[in-house]
Each structure stands twice: as C-alpha cells, then as structure tokens.
Design a protein around this motif. Structure first.
Motif, PDB file in Angstrom:
ATOM      1  N   VAL A 145       0.658  -1.579   0.222  1.00 23.62           N
ATOM      2  CA  VAL A 145      -0.198   0.037   0.074  1.00 23.62           C
ATOM      3  C   VAL A 145       1.187   1.348   0.693  1.00 23.62           C
ATOM      4  N   PHE A 146       1.960   1.099   1.019  1.00 21.71           N
ATOM      5  CA  PHE A 146       2.963   2.076   1.145  1.00 21.71           C
ATOM      6  C   PHE A 146       4.180   2.805  -0.176  1.00 21.71           C
ATOM      7  N   TYR A 147       3.817   2.074  -0.187  1.00 21.41           N
ATOM      8  CA  TYR A 147       5.007   1.723  -1.839  1.00 21.41           C
ATOM      9  C   TYR A 147       4.390   2.110  -3.255  1.00 21.41           C
ATOM     10  N   GLY A 148       3.408   1.101  -3.354  1.00 22.97           N
ATOM     11  CA  GLY A 148       2.905   0.338  -4.275  1.00 22.97           C
ATOM     12  C   GLY A 148       1.369   1.574  -4.838  1.00 22.97           C
ATOM     13  N   GLY A 149       1.317   2.277  -3.427  1.00 21.70           N
ATOM     14  CA  GLY A 149       0.069   3.088  -3.452  1.00 21.70           C
ATOM     15  C   GLY A 149       1.074   5.106  -4.054  1.00 21.70           C
ATOM     16  N   GLN A 150       1.797   4.824  -3.918  1.00 25.38           N
ATOM     17  CA  GLN A 150       2.391   5.846  -3.656  1.00 25.38           C
ATOM     18  C   GLN A 150       3.071   6.624  -5.939  1.00 25.38           C
ATOM     19  N   VAL A 151       3.087   5.035  -6.531  1.00 26.41           N
ATOM     20  CA  VAL A 151       3.170   4.840  -7.874  1.00 26.41           C
ATOM     21  C   VAL A 151       2.336   5.249  -8.166  1.00 26.41           C
ATOM     22  N   LEU A 152       1.167   4.353  -7.701  1.00 19.94           N
ATOM     23  CA  LEU A 152      -0.049   4.899  -8.909  1.00 19.94           C
ATOM     24  C   LEU A 152      -0.341   6.274  -9.041  1.00 19.94           C
ATOM     25  N   LEU A 153      -0.183   6.987  -7.437  1.00 16.84           N
ATOM     26  CA  LEU A 153      -0.868   8.261  -7.938  1.00 16.84           C
ATOM     27  C   LEU A 153       0.120   9.292  -7.923  1.00 16.84           C
ATOM     28  N   ASN A 154       1.256   8.824  -8.258  1.00 15.13           N
ATOM     29  CA  ASN A 154       2.504   9.620  -9.028  1.00 15.13           C
ATOM     30  C   ASN A 154       1.994   8.937 -10.311  1.00 15.13           C
ATOM     31  N   GLN A 155       1.160   7.846 -10.986  1.00 19.60           N
ATOM     32  CA  GLN A 155       1.242   7.767 -12.119  1.00 19.60           C
ATOM     33  C   GLN A 155      -0.316   8.852 -12.272  1.00 19.60           C
ATOM     34  N   ILE A 156      -1.315   8.654 -12.004  1.00 15.87           N
ATOM     35  CA  ILE A 156      -2.795   9.654 -11.506  1.00 15.87           C
ATOM     36  C   ILE A 156      -1.963  11.149 -12.062  1.00 15.87           C
ATOM     37  N   SER A 157      -1.090  11.581 -10.871  1.00  7.64           N
ATOM     38  CA  SER A 157      -0.902  13.014 -11.206  1.00  7.64           C
ATOM     39  C   SER A 157       0.266  13.464 -12.327  1.00  7.64           C
ATOM     40  N   ASP A 158       0.741  11.973 -12.624  1.00 10.14           N
ATOM     41  CA  ASP A 158       1.545  12.575 -14.490  1.00 10.14           C
ATOM     42  C   ASP A 158       0.492  12.928 -15.172  1.00 10.14           C
ATOM     43  N   TYR A 159      -0.877  11.950 -15.267  1.00 11.37           N
ATOM     44  CA  TYR A 159      -1.615  11.618 -16.304  1.00 11.37           C
ATOM     45  C   TYR A 159      -2.797  12.876 -15.933  1.00 11.37           C
ATOM     46  N   PHE A 160      -3.336  13.343 -15.438  1.00 10.58           N
ATOM     47  CA  PHE A 160      -4.076  14.690 -15.076  1.00 10.58           C
ATOM     48  C   PHE A 160      -3.115  16.114 -14.994  1.00 10.58           C
ATOM     49  N   GLU A 161      -1.530  16.076 -14.795  1.00 11.81           N
ATOM     50  CA  GLU A 161      -0.939  17.343 -14.946  1.00 11.81           C
ATOM     51  C   GLU A 161      -0.835  18.163 -14.016  1.00 11.81           C
ATOM     52  N   TRP A 162      -1.302  17.234 -12.475  1.00 12.40           N
ATOM     53  CA  TRP A 162      -1.445  17.367 -11.204  1.00 12.40           C
ATOM     54  C   TRP A 162      -0.036  18.164 -10.290  1.00 12.40           C
ATOM     55  N   HIS A 163      -0.118  18.549  -9.786  1.00 14.25           N
ATOM     56  CA  HIS A 163       1.075  18.489  -8.688  1.00 14.25           C
ATOM     57  C   HIS A 163       1.438  16.862  -7.965  1.00 14.25           C
ATOM     58  N   MET A 164       2.704  16.647  -7.663  1.00 16.45           N
ATOM     59  CA  MET A 164       3.101  15.394  -7.076  1.00 16.45           C
ATOM     60  C   MET A 164       2.522  15.463  -5.714  1.00 16.45           C
ATOM     61  N   ILE A 165       1.246  14.027  -5.404  1.00 12.37           N
ATOM     62  CA  ILE A 165       0.574  13.514  -4.706  1.00 12.37           C
ATOM     63  C   ILE A 165       1.452  13.062  -3.669  1.00 12.37           C
ATOM     64  N   GLU A 166       1.735  13.559  -2.208  1.00 12.37           N
ATOM     65  CA  GLU A 166       2.660  12.172  -1.745  1.00 12.37           C
ATOM     66  C   GLU A 166       1.500  11.349  -1.523  1.00 12.37           C
ATOM     67  N   LEU A 167       1.872   9.868  -0.865  1.00 10.01           N
ATOM     68  CA  LEU A 167       0.879   9.779   0.104  1.00 10.01           C
ATOM     69  C   LEU A 167       1.986   9.370   1.284  1.00 10.01           C
ATOM     70  N   ASN A 168       0.880  10.165   2.586  1.00 10.67           N
ATOM     71  CA  ASN A 168       0.879  10.243   4.172  1.00 10.67           C
ATOM     72  C   ASN A 168       1.340   8.826   4.725  1.00 10.67           C
ATOM     73  N   ALA A 169       2.687   8.633   5.535  1.00  8.38           N
ATOM     74  CA  ALA A 169       3.003   7.179   6.155  1.00  8.38           C
ATOM     75  C   ALA A 169       1.843   6.944   6.754  1.00  8.38           C
ATOM     76  N   PHE A 170       1.111   8.051   7.782  1.00  6.39           N
ATOM     77  CA  PHE A 170       0.486   7.703   8.531  1.00  6.39           C
ATOM     78  C   PHE A 170      -1.268   7.423   7.773  1.00  6.39           C
ATOM     79  N   ALA A 171      -1.605   7.886   7.198  1.00 10.07           N
ATOM     80  CA  ALA A 171      -3.433   7.872   6.432  1.00 10.07           C
ATOM     81  C   ALA A 171      -2.714   5.886   5.905  1.00 10.07           C
ATOM     82  N   ALA A 172      -0.799   5.679   5.210  1.00 10.34           N
ATOM     83  CA  ALA A 172      -1.133   4.683   4.091  1.00 10.34           C
ATOM     84  C   ALA A 172      -1.287   3.857   5.744  1.00 10.34           C
ATOM     85  N   GLY A 173      -0.464   3.579   6.702  1.00 10.80           N
ATOM     86  CA  GLY A 173      -0.891   3.477   7.972  1.00 10.80           C
ATOM     87  C   GLY A 173      -2.098   2.712   8.470  1.00 10.80           C
ATOM     88  N   VAL A 174      -3.216   3.748   8.750  1.00  4.32           N
ATOM     89  CA  VAL A 174      -4.626   3.746   9.032  1.00  4.32           C
ATOM     90  C   VAL A 174      -5.212   2.208   8.378  1.00  4.32           C
TER      91      VAL A 174
END
Length: 230
Positions: free
Chosen positions: A70-99
C-alpha cells in the motif's frame, strides 16, 4: 533508568501516535466490516463474490507485506495519476497509509465477525418486529443491531487487541510511532533492551485498559441474558 526518563516524552508522543493509528484504523475496520457483512448476506451474487474475494486476500496476505504494498505501490499509483492529469505530485502520507492498510486488513476480520453475529440473531424476532408494524430501519435499530452487537462483542474485542498490537508494523514505513522511536533511541544510546521493554509496558497498559473496558461493555450488553449452564 535515567536514559528512559530522558526519552520518556518522545516515547509518550510515539504512544499517542500509536493510539491515533489504532483508533482510526478501528473506525475504518468497523465501517468496512459492517458493509462487508451486509454484502456477504446480500441476495446479490456479485456483492457476495467480491466480498469473499476481499476477505480471502486481506486475511491471506501478511500484514507487513500489505503495508509495504500500500505504501510504496500506492505512491507509484498516485504518481501515475498526477502525471496523467498533470497535477502536482501527490505524496502518500505514512500515517494515512498505516491507517488505510490496518483498517482494510481488519475490516476483513470484522466482516466475518459481524456476518456471524447477524446470522446468530433469530429470524423470528425480526418477523415479529415487522408484524408489529415496525419499519425495516426500526427492526434493525431496535432488534437486530443490539442483539448482533452482543454476539459480536467477544470477536470485536479480540480483533481490537490484535489490531492494537499490529500498529507496530507502521514503524517499517517510517512513521514515528513508539516502536520506531524506541528503535532509534536504542540505536543512539546502545541500550535497545531498555527501550523495547518500555514499549512492551506501554502496549501492555493499552491492552489491559482495553480489556477492562471490553469486559464492562460485555456485562452491559448481557444484562438480562441467562447464560447456559455448562
């Protein structure tokens, strides 16, 4: 002892982070479990299939592996989504990933707990409620849910205690919980045993308080219920 006193504010701050992760994960797990139990008991076959797949995967994959996915794979997924929509990079918070990870993992266990509890309530009582003119929501609120909760409390308590201890795995993704802080302090002072022992005491305190509260809840929901003689 002096070194523990020196680092005690840091360890207590880490214990607060641990408790936050545990409580928020519990809320997510209970919500997911109620929804999953409703899907498993649904007459709609695809809902039952997808929920069975969810509980099978989440209960079958080790917690640590799922946390890293979830933590590392989720970050890769968020990076792909932000690149596709040309958004600023979305960082997956460790606290959010843990919860999110712990909540979804234990949501699978709560799904089975609630499913069994719902099925333990006699169907005739719901039929009697409807015969008295109650709506579906009134039957659920006044008859089904209170009795389901009584049957589910032992399993819920067990799941909560395991969930609370499982929060230690968030240290693997760099979240500053008490396990991570104890590890860092042990490395700095070269006294890891003292700090890990302190973490054991803190976890034991949390679980002991939880046990006392759970016993009170069980006594409250068992008022007026005659236990079978063994």
């Amino acid at each position: 002892m002096d070194v523990l006193i020196e680092y005690s504010p840091s360890l207590l701050a880490g214990a607060w982070v641990t408790l936050q992760v545990a409580v928020l994960s519990l809320l997510l797990a209970v919500s997911t479990g109620l929804f999953g139990a409703a899907c498993k008991l649904s007459k709609i076959a695809p809902l039952r299939w997808w929920t069975a797949l969810y509980t099978t995967i989440l209960r079958g994959v080790p917690d640590l592996v799922m946390m890293l996915l979830v933590f590392y794979g989720g970050q890769v997924l968020l990076n792909q989504i932000s690149d596709y929509f040309e958004w600023h990079m979305i960082e997956l918070n460790a606290f959010a990933a843990g919860v999110l990870t712990i909540g979804l993992i234990f949501g699978a266990y709560f799904t089975e707990t609630f499913r069994g509890a719902f099925q333990a309530v006699p169907v005739g009582q719901m039929e009697a409620g409807r015969a008295y003119g109650m709506s579906g929501w009134q039957v659920f609120r006044r008859i089904l849910f209170p009795q389901m909760l009584r049957y589910a409390l032992p399993g819920m308590g067990n799941n909560w205690l395991v969930l609370l201890k499982s929060t230690a795995i968030v240290s693997m993704i760099g979240l500053s919980d008490m396990t991570w802080l104890a590890d860092q302090a042990g490395r700095t002072t070269h006294q890891p045993f003292a700090f890990y022992l302190a973490v054991c005491v803190l976890y034991l305190t949390m679980t002991s308080v939880s046990n006392a509260l759970l016993q009170r809840l069980e006594r409250r929901y068992n008022v007026g219920v005659r236990e079978a003689n063994v």
